[in-house]
Design a protein around this motif. Structure first.
Motif, short mmCIF file in Angstrom:
data_model
loop_
_atom_site.label_atom_id
_atom_site.label_comp_id
_atom_site.label_asym_id
_atom_site.label_seq_id
_atom_site.Cartn_x
_atom_site.Cartn_y
_atom_site.Cartn_z
N MET A 1 0.74 -1.22 0.19
CA MET A 1 -0.02 0.10 -0.16
C MET A 1 0.95 1.35 -0.09
N TYR A 2 0.45 2.25 -0.80
CA TYR A 2 1.10 3.62 -0.94
C TYR A 2 -0.15 4.63 -0.78
N MET A 3 0.38 5.77 -0.25
CA MET A 3 -0.55 6.99 -0.09
C MET A 3 -0.17 8.07 -1.18
N THR A 4 -0.93 8.54 -1.86
CA THR A 4 -0.61 9.63 -2.84
C THR A 4 -1.37 11.11 -2.40
N LEU A 5 -0.37 12.27 -2.49
CA LEU A 5 -0.90 13.38 -2.14
C LEU A 5 -1.02 14.05 -3.21
N ALA B 1 3.40 14.13 -3.99
CA ALA B 1 4.20 13.06 -3.32
C ALA B 1 3.45 11.72 -3.22
N VAL B 2 4.40 10.64 -3.22
CA VAL B 2 3.85 9.46 -2.90
C VAL B 2 4.80 8.74 -1.79
N THR B 3 4.07 8.18 -0.66
CA THR B 3 4.78 7.50 0.35
C THR B 3 4.15 6.14 0.71
N PRO B 4 5.41 5.15 1.04
CA PRO B 4 4.55 3.71 1.19
C PRO B 4 3.94 3.87 2.71
N THR C 1 0.38 3.23 9.27
CA THR C 1 0.37 4.60 9.53
C THR C 1 1.02 5.28 8.21
N TYR C 2 0.64 6.46 7.86
CA TYR C 2 1.44 7.30 6.85
C TYR C 2 1.36 8.64 7.12
N SER C 3 2.11 9.45 6.66
CA SER C 3 2.48 10.83 6.82
C SER C 3 2.82 11.75 5.82
N PHE C 4 2.43 12.76 5.55
CA PHE C 4 2.92 13.77 4.58
C PHE C 4 3.14 15.11 5.41
N GLY C 5 4.44 15.96 5.15
CA GLY C 5 4.44 17.01 5.70
C GLY C 5 4.80 18.14 4.62
N THR C 6 5.45 19.20 5.06
CA THR C 6 5.64 20.30 4.16
C THR C 6 6.83 19.82 3.31
N ALA C 7 7.61 19.17 3.52
CA ALA C 7 8.67 18.63 2.56
C ALA C 7 8.13 17.97 1.25
N ASN C 8 6.83 17.55 1.69
CA ASN C 8 6.13 16.70 0.47
C ASN C 8 5.23 17.47 -0.22
#
Length: 204
Positions: free
Chosen positions: A171-175, A183-186, A192-199
């Motif tokens: 599973m991956y989450m896409t912003l 951004a895409v993060t695993p 859990t998943y998280s996006f920040g300002t760097a994303n």
């Protein structure tokens, strides 16, 4: 009486008579006052935060009329002073001097960071403080986060719940913003998943 070549010294010939009105004066230098602002959320992107009111100082025999920002702030992408924007590459080697009250804002780098802006003060006699002080601006990261669940009852209870999982690292989450993938993060093994300002997360 004549002024000596040594500052603060007067050369006199007494010739047996009293000499009066040989007066001395000093100019007391101003002081820069450090300030630490309350922690705030990093605005992200190219957004800036005003710190104009944070610059202050004292002067025992006059008033502080100018501030001298001596170097580029730490953990900043840019600083805007009186409408002029500087980066670390364009900031003047001798700093920037402006009148008290001139607008100053900083664009912090992404993430949970602390920006530090060094400055000195200048009084109404044109004298600068010996020591510098800092305006310190702490930022917390602006994040979007959550948990991915294997919701076995298919939302029949109207609640997203169940067993947190990343389905064996599949599973991956896409912003996405305005149709653009930022951004895409695993998803982590605990779901859990998280996006920040760097994303690319920023205040809108």
């Amino acid at each position: 009486a004549t002024q000596s070549v040594v500052l603060g010294q007067i050369e006199l010939n007494t010739l047996g008579a009293a000499i009066t009105a040989q007066n001395f004066g000093i100019e007391q230098l101003p002081f820069a006052t450090a300030a630490t602002l309350a922690s705030q959320v990093n605005p992200g992107g190219t957004n800036s935060v005003s710190i104009t009111s944070a610059f202050a100082g004292t002067d025992a025999d006059g008033s502080v009329v100018q501030i001298h920002i001596t170097s580029f702030p730490s953990n900043a992408t840019s600083i805007t002073i009186g409408g002029t924007t500087y980066t670390s590459g364009t900031f003047p080697a001798n700093g920037v001097t402006v009148n008290v009250g001139t607008s100053v804002s900083i664009n912090p780098v992404d993430g949970s960071v602390t920006c530090v802006v060094p400055f000195k003060t200048i009084d109404n006699a044109g004298k600068e403080s010996t020591a510098s002080a800092n305006v310190t601006v702490p930022f917390t990261d602006l994040t979007i986060s959550g948990t991915f669940y294997d919701d076995a009852n298919g939302l029949t209870d109207n609640t997203v719940n169940g067993t947190a999982t990343n389905v064996s690292n599949q599973m991956y989450m896409t912003l996405v913003s305005a149709g653009n993938i930022l951004a895409v993060t695993p998803v982590a093994s605990n779901g859990t998943y998280s996006f920040g300002t760097a994303n690319g997360v920023q205040i809108n």
